[in-house]
Write an enzyme that holds these catalytic residues in place. Structure first.
Site, PDB file in Angstrom:
ATOM      1  N   GLU A 182      65.107  54.986  82.675  1.00 46.30           N
ATOM      2  CA  GLU A 182      65.506  54.401  83.957  1.00 46.30           C
ATOM      3  C   GLU A 182      66.267  53.098  83.695  1.00 46.30           C
ATOM      4  O   GLU A 182      65.703  52.137  83.174  1.00 46.30           O
ATOM      5  CB  GLU A 182      64.255  54.133  84.784  1.00 46.30           C
ATOM      6  CG  GLU A 182      64.537  53.854  86.229  1.00 46.30           C
ATOM      7  CD  GLU A 182      63.257  53.614  87.028  1.00 46.30           C
ATOM      8  OE1 GLU A 182      62.312  53.005  86.496  1.00 46.30           O
ATOM      9  OE2 GLU A 182      63.230  54.044  88.196  1.00 46.30           O
TER      10      GLU A 182
ATOM     11  N   GLY B  95      52.076  50.937  85.917  1.00 49.05           N
ATOM     12  CA  GLY B  95      51.248  51.985  86.516  1.00 49.05           C
ATOM     13  C   GLY B  95      50.103  52.398  85.605  1.00 49.05           C
ATOM     14  O   GLY B  95      48.965  52.599  86.049  1.00 49.05           O
TER      15      GLY B  95
ATOM     16  N   GLY C 186      55.757  51.055  91.364  1.00 45.06           N
ATOM     17  CA  GLY C 186      56.432  50.213  90.383  1.00 45.06           C
ATOM     18  C   GLY C 186      56.736  50.990  89.123  1.00 45.06           C
ATOM     19  O   GLY C 186      56.924  52.211  89.166  1.00 45.06           O
ATOM     20  N   SER C 187      56.742  50.295  88.007  1.00 44.91           N
ATOM     21  CA  SER C 187      57.174  50.931  86.761  1.00 44.91           C
ATOM     22  C   SER C 187      56.051  51.742  86.113  1.00 44.91           C
ATOM     23  O   SER C 187      54.861  51.524  86.394  1.00 44.91           O
ATOM     24  CB  SER C 187      57.648  49.848  85.791  1.00 44.91           C
ATOM     25  OG  SER C 187      56.570  48.995  85.492  1.00 44.91           O
TER      26      SER C 187
ATOM     27  N   GLU D  53      53.222  55.640  92.479  1.00 45.05           N
ATOM     28  CA  GLU D  53      54.626  55.932  92.830  1.00 45.05           C
ATOM     29  C   GLU D  53      55.471  55.215  91.796  1.00 45.05           C
ATOM     30  O   GLU D  53      55.639  53.996  91.865  1.00 45.05           O
ATOM     31  CB  GLU D  53      54.947  55.369  94.223  1.00 45.05           C
ATOM     32  CG  GLU D  53      54.229  56.044  95.364  1.00 45.05           C
ATOM     33  CD  GLU D  53      54.884  57.351  95.766  1.00 45.05           C
ATOM     34  OE1 GLU D  53      55.894  57.750  95.153  1.00 45.05           O
ATOM     35  OE2 GLU D  53      54.368  57.990  96.694  1.00 45.05           O
TER      36      GLU D  53
ATOM     37  N   LYS E 228      49.698  43.235  97.630  1.00 41.39           N
ATOM     38  CA  LYS E 228      50.288  42.222  96.745  1.00 41.39           C
ATOM     39  C   LYS E 228      51.772  42.523  96.584  1.00 41.39           C
ATOM     40  O   LYS E 228      52.167  43.493  95.952  1.00 41.39           O
ATOM     41  CB  LYS E 228      49.628  42.210  95.363  1.00 41.39           C
ATOM     42  CG  LYS E 228      49.982  40.903  94.664  1.00 41.39           C
ATOM     43  CD  LYS E 228      50.124  40.952  93.177  1.00 41.39           C
ATOM     44  CE  LYS E 228      51.341  41.540  92.588  1.00 41.39           C
ATOM     45  NZ  LYS E 228      52.577  40.745  92.699  1.00 41.39           N
TER      46      LYS E 228
ATOM     47  N   GLU F 142      55.035  51.625  83.013  1.00 42.42           N
ATOM     48  CA  GLU F 142      54.190  50.806  82.139  1.00 42.42           C
ATOM     49  C   GLU F 142      53.104  50.100  82.934  1.00 42.42           C
ATOM     50  O   GLU F 142      51.932  50.088  82.540  1.00 42.42           O
ATOM     51  CB  GLU F 142      55.046  49.784  81.366  1.00 42.42           C
ATOM     52  CG  GLU F 142      55.831  50.391  80.221  1.00 42.42           C
ATOM     53  CD  GLU F 142      55.015  51.391  79.398  1.00 42.42           C
ATOM     54  OE1 GLU F 142      53.906  51.020  78.959  1.00 42.42           O
ATOM     55  OE2 GLU F 142      55.458  52.550  79.230  1.00 42.42           O
TER      56      GLU F 142
HETATM   57  P1  NAD Z   1      56.776  46.450  88.044  1.00 45.55           P
HETATM   58  O1  NAD Z   1      55.908  47.535  87.522  1.00 45.55           O
HETATM   59  O2  NAD Z   1      57.248  45.429  87.084  1.00 45.55           O
HETATM   60  O3  NAD Z   1      56.037  45.648  89.196  1.00 45.55           O
HETATM   61  C1  NAD Z   1      55.538  46.286  90.341  1.00 45.55           C
HETATM   62  C2  NAD Z   1      54.404  45.470  90.906  1.00 45.55           C
HETATM   63  O4  NAD Z   1      53.340  45.448  89.953  1.00 45.55           O
HETATM   64  C3  NAD Z   1      54.750  44.009  91.195  1.00 45.55           C
HETATM   65  O5  NAD Z   1      54.113  43.609  92.386  1.00 45.55           O
HETATM   66  C4  NAD Z   1      54.141  43.277  90.005  1.00 45.55           C
HETATM   67  O6  NAD Z   1      53.793  41.946  90.295  1.00 45.55           O
HETATM   68  C5  NAD Z   1      52.897  44.118  89.759  1.00 45.55           C
HETATM   69  N1  NAD Z   1      52.340  44.001  88.406  1.00 45.55           N
HETATM   70  C6  NAD Z   1      52.968  43.642  87.260  1.00 45.55           C
HETATM   71  N2  NAD Z   1      52.083  43.632  86.235  1.00 45.55           N
HETATM   72  C7  NAD Z   1      50.889  44.006  86.742  1.00 45.55           C
HETATM   73  C8  NAD Z   1      49.595  44.215  86.180  1.00 45.55           C
HETATM   74  N3  NAD Z   1      49.351  44.003  84.879  1.00 45.55           N
HETATM   75  N4  NAD Z   1      48.603  44.640  86.983  1.00 45.55           N
HETATM   76  C9  NAD Z   1      48.823  44.868  88.300  1.00 45.55           C
HETATM   77  N5  NAD Z   1      50.016  44.674  88.893  1.00 45.55           N
HETATM   78  C10 NAD Z   1      51.042  44.256  88.128  1.00 45.55           C
HETATM   79  O7  NAD Z   1      57.979  47.162  88.789  1.00 45.55           O
HETATM   80  P2  NAD Z   1      59.238  46.474  89.486  1.00 45.55           P
HETATM   81  O8  NAD Z   1      60.167  46.008  88.410  1.00 45.55           O
HETATM   82  O9  NAD Z   1      58.772  45.511  90.523  1.00 45.55           O
HETATM   83  O10 NAD Z   1      59.873  47.697  90.274  1.00 45.55           O
HETATM   84  C11 NAD Z   1      60.737  48.590  89.675  1.00 45.55           C
HETATM   85  C12 NAD Z   1      60.030  49.888  89.363  1.00 45.55           C
HETATM   86  O11 NAD Z   1      59.393  50.386  90.532  1.00 45.55           O
HETATM   87  C13 NAD Z   1      61.004  50.953  88.925  1.00 45.55           C
HETATM   88  O12 NAD Z   1      60.457  51.676  87.874  1.00 45.55           O
HETATM   89  C14 NAD Z   1      61.125  51.820  90.170  1.00 45.55           C
HETATM   90  O13 NAD Z   1      61.538  53.127  89.908  1.00 45.55           O
HETATM   91  C15 NAD Z   1      59.735  51.758  90.725  1.00 45.55           C
HETATM   92  N6  NAD Z   1      59.694  52.096  92.150  1.00 45.55           N
HETATM   93  C16 NAD Z   1      59.119  53.268  92.557  1.00 45.55           C
HETATM   94  C17 NAD Z   1      59.094  53.629  93.898  1.00 45.55           C
HETATM   95  C18 NAD Z   1      58.459  54.909  94.356  1.00 45.55           C
HETATM   96  O14 NAD Z   1      58.097  55.013  95.538  1.00 45.55           O
HETATM   97  N7  NAD Z   1      58.302  55.902  93.500  1.00 45.55           N
HETATM   98  C19 NAD Z   1      59.663  52.779  94.854  1.00 45.55           C
HETATM   99  C20 NAD Z   1      60.267  51.609  94.420  1.00 45.55           C
HETATM  100  C21 NAD Z   1      60.258  51.276  93.055  1.00 45.55           C
END
Ligand code: NAD
Length: 485
Positions: free
Chosen positions: A388, A237, A232-233, A254, A179, A235
């Protein structure tokens, strides 16, 4: 908002492009100017269900189960070569959807190709072990695929993370459902269009587009998934982990970072400066492993920060297709998040050595460009140095002793990457041993590291590892077989 004439791009499930409702779609914007460049299917629980059923069927099919690992590897090599043939188109798509300068998008597409090559080579080298038990018993382990693995990915490096997710899933014999982030699905969709050409069985690779709270939540809570990797973030996660835990689905997380570059007065300042600058402006600072904290020895701070600020002033800012040094911030939401911290720093009277403001670019009034920013003398415990910011904003904190440097570097909830800058090799190793993070760079800094370097977090930066051979552990399970003769 003009959307006339734009075709709706479907989710890719079981080898078919699916648009469930053409009236209810997601508009995809170009961050460079705010224009709508595509419409995408708004997938949810229904599409996720279809994808999981298809992926389970495809995973258990004789065609997939009987395919030799070597032949799976060849498919991945083939994908790598198709990515290279289409490099320019993929790069342009990435730039138009994420905003990053073309040179960065081209680098990302090359890395995507390398993921398929790297894991293509690995496909027939996923070994077990033989274990000496006693005479008359042959005991050995085999590494088997998990089944259907889900990937929820962020918006900042979509082509790279899509490639790393799909390449390792297929190399280890799994079926994948990915996704993409709702803002940036275009390169993943283009990539599967290319992957279609190599003849992977239907249902082995699936992309469900949609919002996180719909498609993402449905994937994370699906009982028939065998593993989920979330990038992703913090929260989100937590939510993914909570949902997966109800079904005992294993998780790799991650997450974010607040990575320090620790600079000692004996370092090669020219090298340090170049890398530290790059580590905070790459992708306009919207990088999980951005070097967002400068932790520097007090007696060189003023001189070093002044040079850094001068170098920053020279950077160019503009649309990614014009290939400036910094492209736009992804969206208004992300800009507001960054601006919240800028305003906080202003209210509290922090000194801005560079930047601190939005930049208006001609004909791009709907877009959000930011001057790269340095905020000086930020106490290590302040939210500016703890949270962050996810933009081109560098905080500066000083230290006087090695112990203090380590304590500041380790003193956030995150632990993704760190850089150490010193010519003293003993000190560099001493510090590397004490740092609580997944990757340490000594006298260089590569945000995210190369594809062969295990990548992942300590503490709230997550757990499990992507990249390299290390990740194979997460996409396989071990079976022990004991034979008595
Ligand atoms: P995000 O957590 O808002 O979204 C990430 C993904 O999760 C998106 O596809 C989103 O649609 C999905 N998502 C949102 N709510 C969800 C839910 N309730 N259930 C399941 N999936 C859901 O993060 P973002 O703003 O897209 O990305 C930025 C964050 O990602 C930053 O914190 C960054 O540090 C982190 N990041 C980490 C890595 C790594 O490898 N460690 C790499 C890139 C980004």
């Amino acid at each position: 908002m003009t959307t006339t004439g734009l075709k709706v791009l479907g989710s890719y499930i079981d080898g078919k492009w699916i648009v469930t409702n053409t009236e209810n779609v997601i508009s995809i914007k170009n961050p460079a100017n705010g224009s709508v460049i595509a419409l995408v299917n708004r997938g949810g629980a229904q599409e996720v269900d279809l994808a999981v059923v298809a992926a389970q069927r495809a995973f258990h099919s004789a065609e997939w189960q009987n395919m030799k690992p070597y032949d799976r590897g060849k498919l991945l090599y083939h994908i790598a070569s198709i990515i290279r043939e289409n490099k320019e188109e993929l790069s342009q798509i990435e730039t138009m959807n994420v905003g990053k300068p073309l040179k960065q998008a081209r680098a990302d597409v090359e890395i995507a190709a390398r993921y398929f090559e790297y894991y293509g080579g690995v496909a027939d080298k996923v070994y077990g072990e033989s274990i000496p038990i006693e005479p008359g018993i042959v005991d050995f382990t085999v590494r088997e695929p998990l089944g259907v693995v889900g990937h929820i990915i962020p918006w900042n490096y979509p082509i790279q993370i899509t490639a790393r997710s799909i390449a390792v899933s297929l190399a280890t014999g799994n079926a994948a459902i990915l996704k993409p982030a709702e803002d940036t699905p275009l390169s993943a969709l283009k990539l599967v269009e290319l992957i279609e050409q190599v003849g992977i069985p239907n249902g082995i690779v699936n992309i469900v587009t949609g919002y996180g709270y719909e498609a993402g939540a449905a994937l994370a809570s699906h009982p028939d998934l065998n593993h989920i990797t979330f990038t992703g973030s913090v929260e989100t996660g937590k939510k993914v982990m909570e949902s997966a835990s109800k079904n005992i689905v294993p998780v790799t997380l991650e997450l974010g970072g607040k990575s320090p570059n620790i600079v000692f007065n004996d370092c090669n300042q020219t090298d340090a400066l170049q890398h530290i600058l790059q580590s905070i402006v790459q992708n306009a600072g919207q990088t999980c492993s951005a070097g967002s904290r400068l932790v520097i020895e007090k007696n060189i701070k003023d001189e070093f920060v002044e040079k850094l600020a001068n170098a920053m002033q020279k950077l160019t800012i503009g649309p990614g297709l014009e290939d400036k040094d910094l492209g736009p911030i992804l969206s208004e939401v992300q800009f507001k998040r960054i601006n919240h911290y800028i305003e906080l720093a202003k209210q509290e009277g922090f000194k801005f050595v560079a930047g601190g403001n939005r930049v208006m670019v001609n004909d791009c009034e709907e877009a959000y460009y930011m001057k790269p920013t340095i905020i000086d003398d930020v106490p290590a415990s302040h939210p500016l140095a703890q949270e962050e910011i996810f933009g081109p904003v560098l905080t500066v904190t000083t230290f006087e002793t090695e112990e203090e440097a380590v304590s500041i570097a380790n003193g956030t909830p995150f632990g993704l990457v760190a850089g150490i800058w010193t010519e003293n090799v003993k000190r560099a190793h001493r510090i590397a041993n004490q740092l609580q993070c997944g990757q340490v760079f000594i006298n260089h800094y590569g945000a995210g590291g190369g594809i062969a370097m295990p990548f992942g977090g300590y503490k709230k930066s997550g757990f499990g590892r992507e990249k390299g051979l290390e990740t194979l552990r997460h996409y396989t399970q071990v079976k022990n077989i004991a034979l008595k003769y």
